[in-house]
Design a protein around this motif. Structure first.
Motif, PDB file in Angstrom:
ATOM      1  N   TYR A 103       0.810  -1.231   0.000  1.00 50.87           N
ATOM      2  CA  TYR A 103       0.000   0.000   0.000  1.00 50.87           C
ATOM      3  C   TYR A 103       0.842   1.279   0.000  1.00 50.87           C
ATOM      4  CZ  TYR A 103      -3.596  -3.402   1.269  1.00 50.87           C
ATOM      5  OH  TYR A 103      -4.427  -4.488   1.276  1.00 50.87           O
ATOM      6  N   GLU A 123       2.495   1.760  -3.330  1.00 48.13           N
ATOM      7  CA  GLU A 123       1.548   2.189  -4.367  1.00 48.13           C
ATOM      8  C   GLU A 123       1.366   3.707  -4.320  1.00 48.13           C
ATOM      9  OE1 GLU A 123      -2.097  -0.246  -4.381  1.00 48.13           O
ATOM     10  OE2 GLU A 123      -0.909  -1.908  -3.613  1.00 48.13           O
ATOM     11  N   LYS A 161       3.562   5.854  -3.259  1.00 46.41           N
ATOM     12  CA  LYS A 161       4.802   6.466  -3.744  1.00 46.41           C
ATOM     13  C   LYS A 161       4.896   6.389  -5.266  1.00 46.41           C
ATOM     14  CE  LYS A 161       7.267   5.688   0.563  1.00 46.41           C
ATOM     15  NZ  LYS A 161       8.375   5.014   1.297  1.00 46.41           N
ATOM     16  N   GLY A 162       4.451   5.258  -5.822  1.00 49.01           N
ATOM     17  CA  GLY A 162       4.447   5.121  -7.278  1.00 49.01           C
ATOM     18  C   GLY A 162       3.550   6.167  -7.935  1.00 49.01           C
ATOM     19  N   VAL A 163       2.375   6.375  -7.352  1.00 54.34           N
ATOM     20  CA  VAL A 163       1.453   7.388  -7.886  1.00 54.34           C
ATOM     21  C   VAL A 163       2.094   8.779  -7.831  1.00 54.34           C
ATOM     22  CG1 VAL A 163      -0.701   8.615  -7.378  1.00 54.34           C
ATOM     23  CG2 VAL A 163      -0.670   6.106  -7.449  1.00 54.34           C
ATOM     24  N   SER A 190     -10.587   4.210  -6.688  1.00 58.40           N
ATOM     25  CA  SER A 190     -11.231   3.032  -6.113  1.00 58.40           C
ATOM     26  C   SER A 190     -12.111   3.473  -4.948  1.00 58.40           C
ATOM     27  CB  SER A 190     -10.161   2.060  -5.598  1.00 58.40           C
ATOM     28  OG  SER A 190      -9.505   2.628  -4.477  1.00 58.40           O
ATOM     29  N   PHE A 210      -9.349   2.719  -1.504  1.00 53.55           N
ATOM     30  CA  PHE A 210      -7.978   3.149  -1.241  1.00 53.55           C
ATOM     31  C   PHE A 210      -7.787   4.601  -1.688  1.00 53.55           C
ATOM     32  CE2 PHE A 210      -3.232   1.763  -1.711  1.00 53.55           C
ATOM     33  CZ  PHE A 210      -2.894   2.661  -0.709  1.00 53.55           C
ATOM     34  N   ARG A 243      -4.173   6.196  -1.900  1.00 54.01           N
ATOM     35  CA  ARG A 243      -3.477   6.140  -3.187  1.00 54.01           C
ATOM     36  C   ARG A 243      -4.165   7.002  -4.249  1.00 54.01           C
ATOM     37  NH1 ARG A 243      -4.327   0.472  -5.581  1.00 54.01           N
ATOM     38  NH2 ARG A 243      -6.274   1.447  -6.206  1.00 54.01           N
TER      39      ARG A 243
END
Lengths: 265, 265, 265
Positions: free
Chosen positions: C16, C19, C21-23, C123, C126, C129
């Motif tokens: 989580y 995710e 950080k990726g965004v 979503s 979540f 994110r």
């Protein structure tokens, strides 16, 4: 500026993760290093595979993902680099990389056979540091892949556990339990397209020991406190949850448990 | 762009580590901050010393290492900065920095006596934030060391526990147990040079309570699953391990346990 | 280069946090991401509020703090962005942001109502994110706040538990227990200004079950090993500690425990 992510079962007490970061920054000082997690259960390749695949899809194109769940270190399993459509994946050839790479499309797989020549100090016990982190830094520095390894075709592609669907019944399995105790099944959201499933409809779960009649909701806050229910979680898998609680503790479930789920209108 | 690493016994639940990072980035916004670990056992200076020394050797020249295992905070122990051959070490004068610094060669040691003047807000309880992180950021910004502190010669240099070698017997001690349960002894790889030690040769371990006959291998995967064995680990120390298991649990060992190891051809 | 901090109750085992950080890095690749903690107790909004407020004051102006302790995700609670005097705060409108923002002065609060339009993939489960990390990255990229949300005035402002002072007695409460077992009360240093309190003076603690006579010291090392005592901790709150030990275990205290403290000259 490249991004390298790290995933391992090393835990956070020892110097192992920092050693990998030191190696990367010695070769590629501008690279951004992001931890995915280092709390994969020891040697649990499946959990590493699942967590890596969940995280990788959110990182920008060109990210270099390093995953080290590596019980066979120093043995015959090969160190590999996968060039997928968007990203690079580096780690042992034991399946830990394959789900994430397959999700975006595998282009080529290389055995990291030439790094030993340039990095004299490869230990027999810590390829995470001496091969995988080192190789990731070379890729971050745009070193040619032909100088890193040779193409192979016989890399490991694990069989992913598939669900069995018969009418409104699905036989599935718990593939991951997250830190909140949510039970994540291998039912992907698209597996449910043919079922007339509405928010608020009924579901039964048949575990080996117990049955549960629950509802299917859109999100956690649709459930009463302590209500057990099902939803499509943020991973896009069907998930069994207890609002303000732990489905894991409620059901006494563990990873790998099989169950039959029946869906009603 | 400077690199500052952080090591502490603060754990990961509280705001303490983030407060240190905030202080650093307020002074030196481009600095890269890397956590070595914050899960050193509370007040365990020896463990901090070992983990810092293990990690530091892999970081590039000029890295600034901050280590805060500091039961004497606010008391008489001095805050110090060590300029070693390659790197800087900042923390309390209680030994936590000394092994890492000694490994690369200590050039000069300074008591951080002048930071109090420039940083008005020094608390009596959190020198990690108010002195050590603050000083590290000044060093990252290339502030002159003469504006930070004064040279001292009477810094603490702990006695490192040495092994005793008599022919093919070595009396040693468990100095660290890693997250996998591997028992790391204070036998350094060079201590074994005079012994005719081949991979596959026999070893006996004599602990206070039990003896074990095991083999010496090159790497984990040379052992059978659940086999107890010895190897030179990635720290370059002799290590006792159980393949796919925990030597710590198998032997019921703890840090500081003494043992006699006998080596055979 | 912007700084985004992350705080959550997600733990460190799952994907989580990565995710999020990726965004962020997909939108704002140069941003520096700093973890405050991800080990807030599940759904413990008060603990999140306290830890965020403790850390935030040390970060440079313009930092974007994201806090996700969000039991109501997907329900009616609104996602908000607070523009405070120095920093931005992003998270659910449940109080987790308010103490930190109030400490520096709240300028405006916005409901994040327009992000859904630009980020199609929100979503129901979540928002950390899909809304909070995403919005933080937009702020880091200097996107206009008017394109992110609309001003609101009816955001949640929790009642902060106040101490009751009668002469030399203060009725207070344990608001946080840190990783060392130090008990942090809601007595702020300024609450003690009217008391003639000297280092070394006597204090009595009256818990529901037991009383303790202890001393008030400047710092940990003023106490004997295993001595229970009080001090003003680095958060600027009165704190009960055991030197080289855990006040939590000694007193068997838990968060929320009420006590009366009497101060003597």
């Amino acid at each position: 500026m490249a991004i390298i992510t790290l995933l391992s079962d090393f835990g956070l007490k020892d110097s192992y993760v920092a050693e990998m970061k030191g190696v990367i920054l010695s070769i590629s000082p501008d690279t951004k290093i992001i931890d995915i997690t280092h709390k994969i259960e020891e040697f649990d390749i499946e959990m590493g595979m699942f967590v890596l695949a969940s995280a990788a899809r959110y990182f920008p194109d060109g990210t270099i993902h390093v995953a080290v769940v590596d019980p066979g270190v120093g043995g015959k399993r090969r160190p590999i680099l996968i060039k997928a459509k968007r990203n690079y994946y580096i780690g042992p050839d034991n399946g830990v990389l394959t789900l994430a790479a397959k999700n975006e499309g595998i282009e080529n797989v290389y055995c990291i056979s030439k790094v030993a020549i340039s990095n004299q100090k490869i230990s027999a016990t810590f390829h995470g540091r001496d091969i995988f982190a080192y190789t990731a830094a070379l890729v971050a520095e745009r070193r040619k892949i032909s100088s890193i390894g040779e193409r192979i075709d016989d890399y490991l592609m694990p069989e992913f556990k598939k669900v069995k669907i018969i009418d409104n019944e699905i036989i599935c399995e718990i593939i991951h339990i997250d830190g909140f105790g949510n039970l994540i099944t291998n039912i992907f959201s698209t597996d449910l397209y043919n079922l007339k499933l509405n928010f608020g409809s009924n579901i039964t779960l048949q575990f080996e020991k117990n049955d549960y009649s629950i509802k299917f909701y859109r999100t956690y806050s649709d459930a009463h406190p302590r209500e057990l229910f099902a939803l499509i979680g943020s991973h896009n898998y069907l998930e069994i949850a207890e609002n303000y609680g732990s489905a894991k503790n409620r059901i006494n479930a563990k990873k790998g448990d099989k169950l039959k789920i029946t869906f009603y209108d």
